[in-house]
Design a protein around this motif. Structure first.
Motif, PDB file in Angstrom:
ATOM      1  N   GLY A 157       4.936   5.089   6.611  1.00  0.00           N
ATOM      2  CA  GLY A 157       5.871   4.248   7.354  1.00  0.00           C
ATOM      3  C   GLY A 157       7.305   4.724   7.240  1.00  0.00           C
ATOM      4  N   LEU A 158       7.693   5.242   6.082  1.00  0.00           N
ATOM      5  CA  LEU A 158       9.066   5.704   5.892  1.00  0.00           C
ATOM      6  C   LEU A 158       9.416   6.840   6.851  1.00  0.00           C
ATOM      7  CD1 LEU A 158       9.292   5.635   1.993  1.00  0.00           C
ATOM      8  CD2 LEU A 158      10.556   4.174   3.580  1.00  0.00           C
ATOM      9  N   THR A 159       8.433   7.649   7.203  1.00  0.00           N
ATOM     10  CA  THR A 159       8.695   8.769   8.115  1.00  0.00           C
ATOM     11  C   THR A 159       8.922   8.303   9.549  1.00  0.00           C
ATOM     12  OG1 THR A 159       6.348   9.143   8.617  1.00  0.00           O
ATOM     13  CG2 THR A 159       7.250  10.257   6.680  1.00  0.00           C
ATOM     14  N   LYS A 160       8.562   7.048   9.841  1.00  0.00           N
ATOM     15  CA  LYS A 160       8.681   6.524  11.206  1.00  0.00           C
ATOM     16  C   LYS A 160       9.953   5.718  11.431  1.00  0.00           C
ATOM     17  CE  LYS A 160       3.632   6.158  11.528  1.00  0.00           C
ATOM     18  NZ  LYS A 160       2.487   5.213  11.656  1.00  0.00           N
ATOM     19  N   LEU A 161      10.747   5.530  10.385  1.00  0.00           N
ATOM     20  CA  LEU A 161      11.957   4.713  10.499  1.00  0.00           C
ATOM     21  C   LEU A 161      13.043   5.424  11.305  1.00  0.00           C
ATOM     22  CD1 LEU A 161      12.335   3.295   6.867  1.00  0.00           C
ATOM     23  CD2 LEU A 161      11.623   2.037   8.909  1.00  0.00           C
ATOM     24  N   SER A 162      13.870   4.626  11.944  1.00  0.00           N
ATOM     25  CA  SER A 162      15.050   5.174  12.613  1.00  0.00           C
ATOM     26  C   SER A 162      16.062   5.592  11.552  1.00  0.00           C
ATOM     27  CB  SER A 162      15.677   4.116  13.522  1.00  0.00           C
ATOM     28  OG  SER A 162      16.219   3.062  12.744  1.00  0.00           O
ATOM     29  N   GLU A 163      17.072   6.330  11.959  1.00  0.00           N
ATOM     30  CA  GLU A 163      18.069   6.813  11.001  1.00  0.00           C
ATOM     31  C   GLU A 163      18.785   5.651  10.315  1.00  0.00           C
ATOM     32  OE1 GLU A 163      22.023   9.712  10.819  1.00  0.00           O
ATOM     33  OE2 GLU A 163      20.747   9.681  12.603  1.00  0.00           O
ATOM     34  N   ASP A 164      19.136   4.606  11.085  1.00  0.00           N
ATOM     35  CA  ASP A 164      19.831   3.454  10.504  1.00  0.00           C
ATOM     36  C   ASP A 164      18.956   2.726   9.492  1.00  0.00           C
ATOM     37  OD1 ASP A 164      22.091   3.982  11.955  1.00  0.00           O
ATOM     38  OD2 ASP A 164      21.653   2.519  13.552  1.00  0.00           O
ATOM     39  N   ASP A 165      17.678   2.549   9.840  1.00  0.00           N
ATOM     40  CA  ASP A 165      16.766   1.875   8.920  1.00  0.00           C
ATOM     41  C   ASP A 165      16.541   2.711   7.663  1.00  0.00           C
ATOM     42  OD1 ASP A 165      16.378  -0.422  10.415  1.00  0.00           O
ATOM     43  OD2 ASP A 165      14.724   0.443  11.565  1.00  0.00           O
ATOM     44  N   LEU A 166      16.490   4.031   7.832  1.00  0.00           N
ATOM     45  CA  LEU A 166      16.277   4.913   6.690  1.00  0.00           C
ATOM     46  C   LEU A 166      17.469   4.847   5.732  1.00  0.00           C
ATOM     47  CD1 LEU A 166      14.130   6.794   5.637  1.00  0.00           C
ATOM     48  CD2 LEU A 166      15.247   8.676   6.839  1.00  0.00           C
ATOM     49  N   LEU A 167      18.666   4.789   6.278  1.00  0.00           N
ATOM     50  CA  LEU A 167      19.861   4.652   5.440  1.00  0.00           C
ATOM     51  C   LEU A 167      19.827   3.343   4.662  1.00  0.00           C
ATOM     52  CD1 LEU A 167      22.640   6.003   7.841  1.00  0.00           C
ATOM     53  CD2 LEU A 167      21.762   7.103   5.772  1.00  0.00           C
ATOM     54  N   GLN A 168      19.316   2.297   5.303  1.00  0.00           N
ATOM     55  CA  GLN A 168      19.176   1.001   4.637  1.00  0.00           C
ATOM     56  C   GLN A 168      18.192   1.101   3.461  1.00  0.00           C
ATOM     57  OE1 GLN A 168      20.912  -1.683   5.581  1.00  0.00           O
ATOM     58  NE2 GLN A 168      20.035  -3.112   4.105  1.00  0.00           N
ATOM     59  N   VAL A 169      17.091   1.820   3.678  1.00  0.00           N
ATOM     60  CA  VAL A 169      16.091   2.001   2.623  1.00  0.00           C
ATOM     61  C   VAL A 169      16.676   2.800   1.457  1.00  0.00           C
ATOM     62  CG1 VAL A 169      13.960   3.258   2.065  1.00  0.00           C
ATOM     63  CG2 VAL A 169      14.045   1.756   4.059  1.00  0.00           C
ATOM     64  N   ILE A 170      17.416   3.870   1.752  1.00  0.00           N
ATOM     65  CA  ILE A 170      18.026   4.691   0.707  1.00  0.00           C
ATOM     66  C   ILE A 170      18.979   3.861  -0.149  1.00  0.00           C
ATOM     67  CG2 ILE A 170      19.597   6.625   0.273  1.00  0.00           C
ATOM     68  CD1 ILE A 170      18.333   8.007   2.711  1.00  0.00           C
ATOM     69  N   GLN A 171      19.764   3.008   0.526  1.00  0.00           N
ATOM     70  CA  GLN A 171      20.686   2.148  -0.205  1.00  0.00           C
ATOM     71  C   GLN A 171      19.936   1.164  -1.091  1.00  0.00           C
ATOM     72  OE1 GLN A 171      24.167   2.455  -0.132  1.00  0.00           O
ATOM     73  NE2 GLN A 171      23.856   1.160  -1.942  1.00  0.00           N
ATOM     74  N   MET A 172      18.826   0.652  -0.577  1.00  0.00           N
ATOM     75  CA  MET A 172      18.002  -0.289  -1.336  1.00  0.00           C
ATOM     76  C   MET A 172      17.453   0.382  -2.602  1.00  0.00           C
ATOM     77  SD  MET A 172      14.840  -2.537   0.238  1.00  0.00           S
ATOM     78  CE  MET A 172      15.713  -2.641   1.808  1.00  0.00           C
TER      79      MET A 172
ATOM     80  N   ASP B 178       0.868  -1.172   0.000  1.00  0.00           N
ATOM     81  CA  ASP B 178       0.000   0.000   0.000  1.00  0.00           C
ATOM     82  C   ASP B 178       0.910   1.228   0.000  1.00  0.00           C
ATOM     83  OD1 ASP B 178      -1.467   2.272   0.935  1.00  0.00           O
ATOM     84  OD2 ASP B 178      -3.055   0.912   1.611  1.00  0.00           O
ATOM     85  N   ILE B 179       0.911   1.974  -1.107  1.00  0.00           N
ATOM     86  CA  ILE B 179       1.856   3.088  -1.256  1.00  0.00           C
ATOM     87  C   ILE B 179       1.600   4.189  -0.232  1.00  0.00           C
ATOM     88  CG2 ILE B 179       2.702   4.882  -2.822  1.00  0.00           C
ATOM     89  CD1 ILE B 179       2.230   3.032  -5.124  1.00  0.00           C
ATOM     90  N   GLU B 180       0.325   4.442   0.067  1.00  0.00           N
ATOM     91  CA  GLU B 180       0.015   5.476   1.057  1.00  0.00           C
ATOM     92  C   GLU B 180       0.586   5.108   2.423  1.00  0.00           C
ATOM     93  OE1 GLU B 180      -1.682   8.241   0.226  1.00  0.00           O
ATOM     94  OE2 GLU B 180      -2.045   7.650  -1.842  1.00  0.00           O
TER      95      GLU B 180
END
Length: 229
Positions: A168-183, A161-163
């Motif tokens: 959900g992306l706004t709730k990630l920790s900094e480490d998890d967000l970096l993982q998403v950016i790399q992905m 679900d894109i919405e």
């Protein structure tokens, strides 16, 4: 992504009761204003620009004049016609458009329209530009959104679900967000719209332009981190 818009330059001028500085040429007061046009050609405040700089004839006491608020009204007095250059700035790095404007006294009021381009605008600037028309990526967004749900969707239901993903992306920790950016960097395709502003420490992505396999990977990662369910 390149977004094209049209800028309207409106000029008004009239004679004023002041001694002529050049025989045969009455003194004038003139005003130049900047507007942006929407899809229907209607004037809108040019909020896409943060400042406008007018470069007048060097004979003026103050030949470089800067204005920070729409309609960036520049008013001066003089007797002569000349060409001025006008720099229009956005908050983007390298975000400057320059047009050449012919100041003349043939009419009490006249308008000139100039095409301008905004290259890879930030998410904030995209929102402002949407007030005057859609962006090139909007059709892709609609197509992707239509494919993820609703009566017109394909029989094979998508598992994300894109919405909810955006939230959900706004709730990630900094480490998890970096993982998403790399992905995203590793699995994006040619249609993926991302903007990475290292100077400002900003990374933005249009989720609707991600390939399905990457969307599925991101969704599963967000489920694993418990920010969506």
């Amino acid at each position: 992504m390149i977004v094209e818009r049209k800028v309207k330059v409106v000029t008004e001028q009239h004679n004023i009761n002041k001694p002529a500085q050049m025989e045969g040429f009455p003194m004038k007061e003139w005003t130049v204003e900047i507007y942006i046009l929407d899809q229907e050609g209607k004037e809108k405040p040019a909020k896409c620009f943060t400042k406008v700089v007018y470069h007048l004839h060097p004979s003026f006491d103050n030949p470089v004049q800067t204005f920070m608020e729409p309609p960036f009204k520049c008013t001066n007095e003089g007797w002569g016609e000349f060409e001025m250059s006008i720099d229009m700035f956005t908050t983007e790095k390298g975000g400057k458009s320059t047009i050449v404007h012919d100041l003349n006294f043939a009419s009490a009021q006249y308008e000139n329209i100039h095409p301008v381009q905004f290259k890879n605008p930030s998410q904030a600037l995209q929102q402002i530009l949407r007030e005057t028309g859609p962006l090139p990526s909007d059709e892709e967004r609609k197509a992707k959104k239509g494919a993820t749900g609703g009566e017109g969707s394909s029989k094979k239901k998508k598992s994300f679900d894109i919405e909810k993903m955006a939230d959900g992306l706004t709730k990630l920790s900094e480490d998890d967000l970096l993982q998403v950016i790399q992905m995203i960097h590793d699995y994006k395709d040619d249609n993926t719209y991302i903007q990475n502003n290292l100077d400002a420490g900003e990374f933005s992505v249009d989720l609707y332009t991600l390939p399905d396999n990457l969307m599925k990977m991101l969704w599963e990662y967000l489920v694993k981190t418990s920010v969506v369910s």
